[in-house]
Design a protein around this motif. Sequence first.
Motif, short mmCIF file in Angstrom:
data_model
loop_
_atom_site.label_atom_id
_atom_site.label_comp_id
_atom_site.label_asym_id
_atom_site.label_seq_id
_atom_site.Cartn_x
_atom_site.Cartn_y
_atom_site.Cartn_z
N GLU A 290 0.86 -1.19 0.00
CA GLU A 290 0.00 0.00 0.00
C GLU A 290 0.89 1.23 0.00
N TRP A 291 0.86 1.98 -1.11
CA TRP A 291 1.72 3.13 -1.28
C TRP A 291 1.01 4.40 -0.80
N GLN A 292 1.73 5.21 -0.04
CA GLN A 292 1.22 6.51 0.38
C GLN A 292 1.49 7.53 -0.72
N SER A 293 0.79 8.66 -0.65
CA SER A 293 0.93 9.68 -1.69
C SER A 293 2.32 10.30 -1.73
N THR A 294 3.11 10.07 -0.68
CA THR A 294 4.46 10.67 -0.61
C THR A 294 5.50 9.90 -1.41
N TRP A 295 5.11 8.79 -2.05
CA TRP A 295 6.11 7.97 -2.74
C TRP A 295 6.79 8.73 -3.88
N GLN A 296 6.04 9.63 -4.53
CA GLN A 296 6.63 10.37 -5.66
C GLN A 296 7.75 11.30 -5.18
N GLN A 297 7.55 11.94 -4.03
CA GLN A 297 8.62 12.78 -3.47
C GLN A 297 9.81 11.90 -3.06
N GLY A 298 9.51 10.69 -2.55
CA GLY A 298 10.60 9.78 -2.20
C GLY A 298 11.44 9.41 -3.40
N PHE A 299 10.79 9.19 -4.53
CA PHE A 299 11.57 8.88 -5.74
C PHE A 299 12.35 10.10 -6.20
N LYS A 300 11.74 11.27 -6.12
CA LYS A 300 12.44 12.50 -6.52
C LYS A 300 13.72 12.68 -5.70
N ASP A 301 13.64 12.43 -4.40
CA ASP A 301 14.83 12.53 -3.54
C ASP A 301 15.87 11.49 -3.93
N LEU A 302 15.43 10.29 -4.26
CA LEU A 302 16.35 9.22 -4.63
C LEU A 302 17.01 9.51 -5.97
N HIS A 303 16.22 9.96 -6.93
CA HIS A 303 16.75 10.24 -8.27
C HIS A 303 17.75 11.39 -8.23
N ALA A 304 17.41 12.43 -7.47
CA ALA A 304 18.32 13.58 -7.24
C ALA A 304 18.88 14.14 -8.54
#
Length: 399
Positions: A290-304
């Motif tokens: 179950e993914w929370q809506s914050t996952w996109q920001q998490g990927f953005k931080d990871l991608h950097a």
Amino acid sequence: MTLDERVKTLTAVSDADRLWRFWLTLPIYPYSQRRTLRTEIVPDTIWTFEQLQGIFYVVIPIRMTVVKLAGGGLLVYAPVAPTGECLQLVNELVAIHGDVKYIILPTISGLEHKVFVGPFARAFPQSQVWVTPDQWSFPVNLPLSWLGLPIGRTHILPTDADRTPFGNEFDYAILPSIDLGPGQFAEVAFLHRPSRTLLVTDSIISIPIAPPPIVQLDPQALLFHARDRASDIISDTPAHRLQGWQRICLFAMYFQPTSLEIRQWGNTWLESLTAPDRSRQNYFGLYPFEWQSTWQQGFKDLHAGGKLLVAPILRTLILNRAPTETIAWVDRVAQWDFERIIPCHFDAPIMATPDDFRAAFAFLDAPDSALPKSDLQLLQQIDRQLVRWRIIFPAKHRS
């Protein structure tokens, strides 16, 4: 060549040509059927060969790099599974540039790299195999020949590249073995001086924002992770492929990022009963995520922005066990003149400088703020538990 053209080339190959008969030695996805994608990186000089690997559809590229030698012949860095298709693509280069002369095993701990070296070397009996020092196996430390490496033509990489037959074109730096308790970690970075290309195994990566071509050849894994629940019917669209890929990256890097909750297995099983696809290929409808809506920001931080990155598991469980030795290795590599990096996983080639490479390891010099602490929580918990159980040694500070 476009992706569509590559797909047409590959679909003309039979399943028998993609068969990896020894998949039980490392029983992970895609099991016995492995597609191979060859890409020319430096014209008429360097090519990459990509396949897939993963667990529970968390699939990422695994990459072999082939370099043409100035005197004729080829050097192979980190072999992948030598399927019929893979060997056909290699032999097309052999027909033009000469035999495979040298095969490099650049790690001591990556089973996904070690398991292919022996079979690959048997396909090219004229080749020499050069391996990272301090090789080991688990649960019993076996001789190299017992691990499938050919007797009489397997050599240990010496400290000085000039003592190898390819030292006139390559420099390399060996990261000294890091003792983790039950095992060790080490890898060898290779510099191809004529093309200014750095080859690394696991030490550095860059996360691509979109799924790589090899992952898109079969989008099943991407669409599996694009879902929000088991009952979702996901159409094959670029947006869904993108969503699935970015969630796969969060899985692969953090195991359980803060934006992901694992459902209780009772609820997961009940939901699987209403899944539109309950086939074995779809894990019988089981989808415990179950993914929370914050996952996109998490990927953005990871991608950097595509910057060079040391994978979180290396940060929290491995390289911080020997920070002084790691930084000494990094500083040596950063003295070389290179303009691109080809790692064995995720994006490649990465256009990067020695300064970029050095900056990726700044977490060993100072507290790490490059990745969200919340996403690192599970890995840090694993670290503390393994230390508490005395399975691995505690992290160290630079001396």
